[in-house]
Design a protein around this motif. Structure first.
Motif, PDB file in Angstrom:
ATOM      1  N   LEU A   1      -9.411   5.795  -3.682  1.00 37.63           N
ATOM      2  CA  LEU A   1      -9.962   4.434  -3.570  1.00 37.63           C
ATOM      3  C   LEU A   1     -10.861   4.333  -2.341  1.00 37.63           C
ATOM      4  N   THR A   2     -10.353   4.832  -1.218  1.00 39.65           N
ATOM      5  CA  THR A   2     -11.097   4.725   0.047  1.00 39.65           C
ATOM      6  C   THR A   2     -12.449   5.431  -0.055  1.00 39.65           C
ATOM      7  N   ARG A   3     -12.454   6.622  -0.649  1.00 38.63           N
ATOM      8  CA  ARG A   3     -13.717   7.363  -0.800  1.00 38.63           C
ATOM      9  C   ARG A   3     -14.729   6.571  -1.629  1.00 38.63           C
ATOM     10  N   ALA A   4     -14.241   5.775  -2.538  1.00 40.30           N
ATOM     11  CA  ALA A   4     -15.131   4.975  -3.403  1.00 40.30           C
ATOM     12  C   ALA A   4     -15.377   3.571  -2.857  1.00 40.30           C
ATOM     13  N   ASN A   5     -14.956   3.312  -1.582  1.00 42.13           N
ATOM     14  CA  ASN A   5     -15.077   1.960  -0.991  1.00 42.13           C
ATOM     15  C   ASN A   5     -14.391   0.898  -1.841  1.00 42.13           C
ATOM     16  N   LEU A   6     -13.178   1.217  -2.259  1.00 43.29           N
ATOM     17  CA  LEU A   6     -12.406   0.262  -3.051  1.00 43.29           C
ATOM     18  C   LEU A   6     -11.074  -0.007  -2.353  1.00 43.29           C
ATOM     19  N   VAL A   7     -10.578  -1.216  -2.530  1.00 43.55           N
ATOM     20  CA  VAL A   7      -9.322  -1.619  -1.885  1.00 43.55           C
ATOM     21  C   VAL A   7      -8.499  -2.411  -2.888  1.00 43.55           C
ATOM     22  N   PRO A   8      -7.198  -2.117  -3.040  1.00 44.06           N
ATOM     23  CA  PRO A   8      -6.389  -2.952  -3.932  1.00 44.06           C
ATOM     24  C   PRO A   8      -6.159  -4.329  -3.299  1.00 44.06           C
ATOM     25  N   LEU A   9      -6.256  -5.360  -4.097  1.00 45.64           N
ATOM     26  CA  LEU A   9      -6.099  -6.720  -3.561  1.00 45.64           C
ATOM     27  C   LEU A   9      -4.642  -7.067  -3.278  1.00 45.64           C
ATOM     28  N   TRP A  10      -3.737  -6.664  -4.191  1.00 43.24           N
ATOM     29  CA  TRP A  10      -2.384  -7.232  -4.146  1.00 43.24           C
ATOM     30  C   TRP A  10      -1.627  -7.025  -2.835  1.00 43.24           C
ATOM     31  N   PRO A  11      -1.824  -5.922  -2.083  1.00 47.94           N
ATOM     32  CA  PRO A  11      -1.093  -5.849  -0.807  1.00 47.94           C
ATOM     33  C   PRO A  11      -1.540  -6.905   0.227  1.00 47.94           C
TER      34      PRO A  11
ATOM     35  N   LEU B   1       0.832  -1.209   0.000  1.00 53.92           N
ATOM     36  CA  LEU B   1       0.000   0.000   0.000  1.00 53.92           C
ATOM     37  C   LEU B   1       0.871   1.265   0.000  1.00 53.92           C
ATOM     38  N   ASP B   2       1.995   1.187   0.748  1.00 50.12           N
ATOM     39  CA  ASP B   2       2.901   2.344   0.864  1.00 50.12           C
ATOM     40  C   ASP B   2       3.486   2.778  -0.473  1.00 50.12           C
ATOM     41  N   GLU B   3       3.576   1.846  -1.404  1.00 49.75           N
ATOM     42  CA  GLU B   3       4.173   2.167  -2.711  1.00 49.75           C
ATOM     43  C   GLU B   3       3.221   2.975  -3.586  1.00 49.75           C
ATOM     44  N   LEU B   4       1.971   3.063  -3.179  1.00 49.21           N
ATOM     45  CA  LEU B   4       0.986   3.742  -4.029  1.00 49.21           C
ATOM     46  C   LEU B   4       0.877   5.211  -3.636  1.00 49.21           C
ATOM     47  N   PRO B   5       0.607   6.091  -4.579  1.00 51.46           N
ATOM     48  CA  PRO B   5       0.443   7.518  -4.248  1.00 51.46           C
ATOM     49  C   PRO B   5      -0.681   7.698  -3.232  1.00 51.46           C
ATOM     50  N   ARG B   6      -0.433   8.579  -2.252  1.00 46.18           N
ATOM     51  CA  ARG B   6      -1.397   8.817  -1.188  1.00 46.18           C
ATOM     52  C   ARG B   6      -2.770   9.224  -1.722  1.00 46.18           C
ATOM     53  N   ASP B   7      -2.753  10.143  -2.709  1.00 43.23           N
ATOM     54  CA  ASP B   7      -4.032  10.652  -3.239  1.00 43.23           C
ATOM     55  C   ASP B   7      -4.821   9.532  -3.935  1.00 43.23           C
TER      56      ASP B   7
END
Ligand code: 1HN
Length: 342
Positions: A18-28, A7-13
């Motif tokens: 993603l969070t505002r849209a209730n989405l989460v990346p799977l790969w972490p 997650l840390d590797e991804l841009p904060r914004d």
């Protein structure tokens, strides 16, 4: 196996969007959800001593009247799963319940399946859908999903038993709830399974319904183990399964129950499988080796082993037999197609 992005590797914004849209990346989370080769279990080998439980439970009897408890229970919680979660393993709940002379635990029914192993006392009965089940030490008594049950105690000494439920599973599935009832009228069992291999017939019919036998008397279980011991090689577990006597299948849908005898000085290895398992010492003392954890247990102690653990049991007494009752998650895992022996 490739290391995956964090997650840390991804841009904060980007993460915030993603969070505002209730989405989460799977790969972490991918490797934590699907660890390589074998599951990672939060269940730790754990040991609950009867000598610790008994005085605390009797104290609960002084501190909390039945009306304020409904069920007066101290839960045997696995520290690896977090004590507040009231779990012995992913699917198994364990509790030690006290009923004092003259008390009644009121009638209710609920979705979780329950079974009780009586530890101490006499004079209590559990009514299950009207059927009166006497409670004697070592007895296994089923209260399957949806069946009314209440406990009555007309004896003179406290009665204590171990409750085994699939409550964590039912809670996880969002299907756990109870309905309060009114006091039941006690009836004798409709069918009596008095001898192995003989199915009773009443009015020309075999027993109907999914739970023909609710009380497995310890006296008979003990006799069956002794008989089996005479034809079992030393070092091979002397074990019987608690089954539905009409179908031969597991006595409950989710959890399997078994009784084991270790003869004086005997040591056995429990076949390694994916089912988490709890053990309760009905008679005798012994030692368990669960992975790297050594557990020296005594009469009425309870302990657990996570799925895929290596479990060795030993009866260190040179004279007395050791009798254990176990409960495990294998029926549930089989139904899901994930049960393995390794
Ligand atoms: C329950 O109904 C009993 O009937 C015992 O004796 C323990 C733990 C959780 C939920 C229901 C009982 C229980 C329980």
């Amino acid at each position: 196996m490739n290391p995956l992005g964090t997650l840390d590797e991804l841009p904060r914004d980007y993460v915030e969007e993603l969070t505002r849209a209730n989405l989460v990346p799977l790969w972490p989370s991918m490797r934590a959800l699907l660890p390589p080769q074998a599951p990672r279990s939060a269940t730790l080998p754990a040991h609950w001593r009867w000598t610790a439980i008994r005085p605390l439970l009797l104290r609960a009897g002084e501190l909390t009247p039945m009306e304020k408890a409904e069920r007066r229970v101290l839960v045997l919680a696995n520290p690896g799963r977090g004590l507040d979660n009231l779990q012995a393993s992913a699917a198994i709940y364990l509790g030690m319940q006290l009923v004092l002379p003259g008390e009644t635990a009121p009638s209710h029914r609920h979705t979780p399946n329950a079974a009780r192993v009586v530890v101490e006392g006499e004079g209590a009965v559990t009514l299950v859908d009207g059927e009166s089940c006497a409670m004697e030490p070592g007895d296994l008594i089923l209260t399957p999903t949806g069946q009314w049950h209440e406990h009555r105690h007309v004896g003179r000494v406290p009665v204590i038993w171990l409750d085994v439920l699939d409550l964590p599973l039912m809670v996880y599935l969002d299907v756990s709830y109870a309905v309060e009832g009114t006091s039941q009228t006690a009836q004798a069992p409709a069918y009596s399974y008095a001898a192995g291999g003989l199915a009773p017939v009443a009015h020309g019919r075999r027993a109907q319904g999914p739970y023909p036998l609710l009380r497995y008397e310890w006296r008979r279980t003990r006799e069956a183990l002794q008989a089996l011991a005479s034809s079992t090689e030393p070092g091979t577990p002397v074990q019987v399964a608690y089954v539905n006597p009409e179908t031969g299948g597991d006595c409950l849908n989710t959890l399997a129950f078994a009784a084991l005898l270790l003869r004086p000085g005997e040591e056995v290895v429990i076949p390694r499988d994916s089912a988490a398992r709890v053990f309760h010492a009905v008679e005798g003392d012994g030692e368990a080796q669960v992975n790297d954890t050594a557990i020296a247990f005594e009469h009425a102690d309870t302990f657990c082993a996570p799925g895929l653990a290596t479990v060795r049991l030993a009866n260190r007494s040179s004279r007395a037999p050791l009798y254990l009752v176990s409960a495990d998650e294998s029926p549930l895992q089989r139904k899901l197609g994930v049960y393995e022996q390794r």
